[in-house]
Design an enzyme around this catalytic site. Structure first.
Site, PDB file in Angstrom:
ATOM      1  N   ALA A 109      89.832  57.625 -14.085  1.00 34.57           N
ATOM      2  CA  ALA A 109      89.737  59.174 -14.949  1.00 34.57           C
ATOM      3  C   ALA A 109      89.536  60.189 -14.960  1.00 34.57           C
ATOM      4  O   ALA A 109      90.314  60.908 -16.036  1.00 34.57           O
ATOM      5  CB  ALA A 109      87.434  58.940 -14.798  1.00 34.57           C
ATOM      6  N   ARG A 112      95.485  61.139 -17.734  1.00 34.16           N
ATOM      7  CA  ARG A 112      95.675  61.664 -18.931  1.00 34.16           C
ATOM      8  C   ARG A 112      95.080  60.070 -19.410  1.00 34.16           C
ATOM      9  O   ARG A 112      94.176  60.239 -21.275  1.00 34.16           O
ATOM     10  CB  ARG A 112      96.823  61.931 -19.654  1.00 34.16           C
ATOM     11  CG  ARG A 112      97.396  62.528 -18.673  1.00 34.16           C
ATOM     12  CD  ARG A 112      98.625  62.947 -19.679  1.00 34.16           C
ATOM     13  NE  ARG A 112     100.393  61.424 -19.363  1.00 34.16           N
ATOM     14  CZ  ARG A 112     100.635  61.431 -18.366  1.00 34.16           C
ATOM     15  NH1 ARG A 112     100.731  62.502 -17.734  1.00 34.16           N
ATOM     16  NH2 ARG A 112     101.103  60.388 -17.868  1.00 34.16           N
ATOM     17  N   ASP A 162      87.992  57.344  -9.480  1.00 36.44           N
ATOM     18  CA  ASP A 162      89.348  58.113  -9.502  1.00 36.44           C
ATOM     19  C   ASP A 162      89.928  56.783  -7.771  1.00 36.44           C
ATOM     20  O   ASP A 162      89.186  57.249  -7.109  1.00 36.44           O
ATOM     21  CB  ASP A 162      89.585  59.261  -9.338  1.00 36.44           C
ATOM     22  CG  ASP A 162      90.332  59.796  -9.954  1.00 36.44           C
ATOM     23  OD1 ASP A 162      91.513  59.040  -9.777  1.00 36.44           O
ATOM     24  OD2 ASP A 162      90.648  60.640 -10.645  1.00 36.44           O
ATOM     25  N   THR A 166      97.025  47.984 -17.622  1.00 36.85           N
ATOM     26  CA  THR A 166      97.811  48.690 -16.854  1.00 36.85           C
ATOM     27  C   THR A 166      98.754  47.338 -16.808  1.00 36.85           C
ATOM     28  O   THR A 166      99.080  46.313 -17.356  1.00 36.85           O
ATOM     29  CB  THR A 166      97.560  47.734 -15.703  1.00 36.85           C
ATOM     30  OG1 THR A 166      96.193  48.261 -15.003  1.00 36.85           O
ATOM     31  CG2 THR A 166      98.288  48.513 -14.150  1.00 36.85           C
ATOM     32  N   THR A 167     100.152  47.759 -17.212  1.00 34.38           N
ATOM     33  CA  THR A 167     101.447  47.096 -16.978  1.00 34.38           C
ATOM     34  C   THR A 167     102.522  47.109 -15.836  1.00 34.38           C
ATOM     35  O   THR A 167     102.455  48.249 -14.650  1.00 34.38           O
ATOM     36  CB  THR A 167     102.831  47.418 -17.739  1.00 34.38           C
ATOM     37  OG1 THR A 167     102.930  49.181 -17.896  1.00 34.38           O
ATOM     38  CG2 THR A 167     101.900  48.328 -19.450  1.00 34.38           C
ATOM     39  N   ASN A 175      99.450  45.933 -24.833  1.00 34.25           N
ATOM     40  CA  ASN A 175      99.415  47.464 -25.649  1.00 34.25           C
ATOM     41  C   ASN A 175      98.190  46.935 -25.946  1.00 34.25           C
ATOM     42  O   ASN A 175      98.105  46.100 -26.981  1.00 34.25           O
ATOM     43  CB  ASN A 175     100.460  47.625 -26.658  1.00 34.25           C
ATOM     44  CG  ASN A 175     100.420  49.135 -27.333  1.00 34.25           C
ATOM     45  OD1 ASN A 175      99.452  49.376 -28.134  1.00 34.25           O
ATOM     46  ND2 ASN A 175     101.457  49.838 -26.962  1.00 34.25           N
ATOM     47  N   HIS A 197     109.866  56.601 -23.997  1.00 33.55           N
ATOM     48  CA  HIS A 197     108.163  56.940 -23.512  1.00 33.55           C
ATOM     49  C   HIS A 197     108.438  58.395 -22.786  1.00 33.55           C
ATOM     50  O   HIS A 197     109.689  58.999 -22.105  1.00 33.55           O
ATOM     51  CB  HIS A 197     107.601  56.062 -22.307  1.00 33.55           C
ATOM     52  CG  HIS A 197     107.056  54.583 -22.821  1.00 33.55           C
ATOM     53  ND1 HIS A 197     107.595  53.898 -23.461  1.00 33.55           N
ATOM     54  CD2 HIS A 197     105.704  54.845 -23.421  1.00 33.55           C
ATOM     55  CE1 HIS A 197     106.518  53.110 -24.114  1.00 33.55           C
ATOM     56  NE2 HIS A 197     106.223  52.941 -23.894  1.00 33.55           N
ATOM     57  N   LYS A 208     106.510  58.014 -16.688  1.00 33.18           N
ATOM     58  CA  LYS A 208     106.540  56.744 -16.961  1.00 33.18           C
ATOM     59  C   LYS A 208     106.919  56.390 -16.000  1.00 33.18           C
ATOM     60  O   LYS A 208     108.071  56.475 -15.744  1.00 33.18           O
ATOM     61  CB  LYS A 208     106.553  55.907 -18.132  1.00 33.18           C
ATOM     62  CG  LYS A 208     106.631  54.422 -18.067  1.00 33.18           C
ATOM     63  CD  LYS A 208     106.374  54.450 -19.967  1.00 33.18           C
ATOM     64  CE  LYS A 208     105.646  52.378 -20.283  1.00 33.18           C
ATOM     65  NZ  LYS A 208     104.777  52.015 -19.124  1.00 33.18           N
TER      66      LYS A 208
END
Length: 265
Positions: free
Chosen positions: A8, A11, A33, A97-98, A122, A153, A157
């Site tokens: 939370a 960004r 969090d 999430t990736t 995405n 990016h 990242k």
């Protein structure tokens, strides 16, 4: 619909909270969090300059109490921990999430037998429209064109190539009847020899505050076609994620992606 947000104070988390507060028909019910986060105990809207009445917590059960859906754009290990609790409590999930490995993806598929999950690299509507364009282009340009995927990016990242770039590669490979695991080339250095015409190349850029740029190049002799998507803010991701949460409202279980949400399948 009551929505909880993981990460939370990050960004993306802040953008999601702002979007939920501005959207009719949805409400913020929880904000999660990491343990030790300086944001714990604060109102989830503090960084946005407004009060929500929802305190940020590291207690997963407390944060998910009363939630219909959890939106999670964190990291694989965190998402899987959230998934276990969400599954037990019957809370649906939207996962952006990736970086999941095969075991992580299998865990998502198993959990989807019990709860509704939208899992997408995405959430942007524009990116998902781009996936459809790539499918068409790959079929039309199936011979005589070399395919390269370039993504950029921000410096923060932690995974590469991006999940979106990998999804683009999967879309193109599937359209061509190839397996991305066997035809992807993620790095080139030194004397590489001639390019394998059946390969799909990836190039990664990291720097500054780039939100997300993706270009798929179909390079032929005498011409080059490029299909690009450039994000200027995370707003499109937040919009798509909330849209995905609302899509799950009448889905008791099942694993979906944004193509399902947008009716593109």
């Amino acid at each position: 619909m009551n929505i909880a947000i993981a990460g939370a104070s990050g960004r993306m988390g802040r953008m999601l909270i702002e979007h939920i507060l501005a959207t009719e028909g949805v409400s913020l019910s929880g904000a999660l969090d990491l343990p030790g986060s300086p944001a714990l105990g604060q109102d989830a809207g503090l960084l946005l300059g407004r009060q929500t009445g929802v305190a940020i917590t590291a207690d997963l059960e407390a944060g998910l109490a009363g939630a219909d859906c959890l939106i999670d754009f964190t990291r694989p290990e965190g998402t899987l921990a959230h998934l276990a609790v969400a599954k037990r409590l019957g809370v649906k999930m939207v996962i952006g999430t990736t970086g999941f490995d095969d075991a992580g993806k299998a865990a998502l598929a198993e959990a989807a037998k019990s709860i509704g999950i939208v899992f997408a690299a995405n959430m942007s509507v524009g990116v998902n429209a781009t996936f459809k364009l790539l499918e068409v282009a790959a079929k039309l340009l199936s011979t005589g064109y070399d395919i390269e995927i370039i993504e950029a990016h921000h410096r923060f990242k932690v995974d590469a190539p991006s999940g979106t770039a990998l999804k683009m590669g999967e879309v193109v490979a599937e359209a061509l009847g190839r397996d991305l695991k066997t035809c992807a080339v993620y790095a080139r250095e030194g004397h590489t020899g001639e390019r394998d015409p059946n390969s799909i190349g990836f190039a990664t850029v990291r720097g500054g505050d780039i939100v997300g740029d993706h270009t798929v190049m179909f390079a032929g002799i005498g011409e080059r076609i490029e299909i690009s998507h450039k994000s200027s803010s995370r707003q499109s991701y937040a919009d798509g994620a909330v849209r995905a949460a609302r899509f799950l409202a009448d889905k008791p279980n099942g694993l979906f992606d944004m193509q399902d949400v947008l009716g593109l399948k």
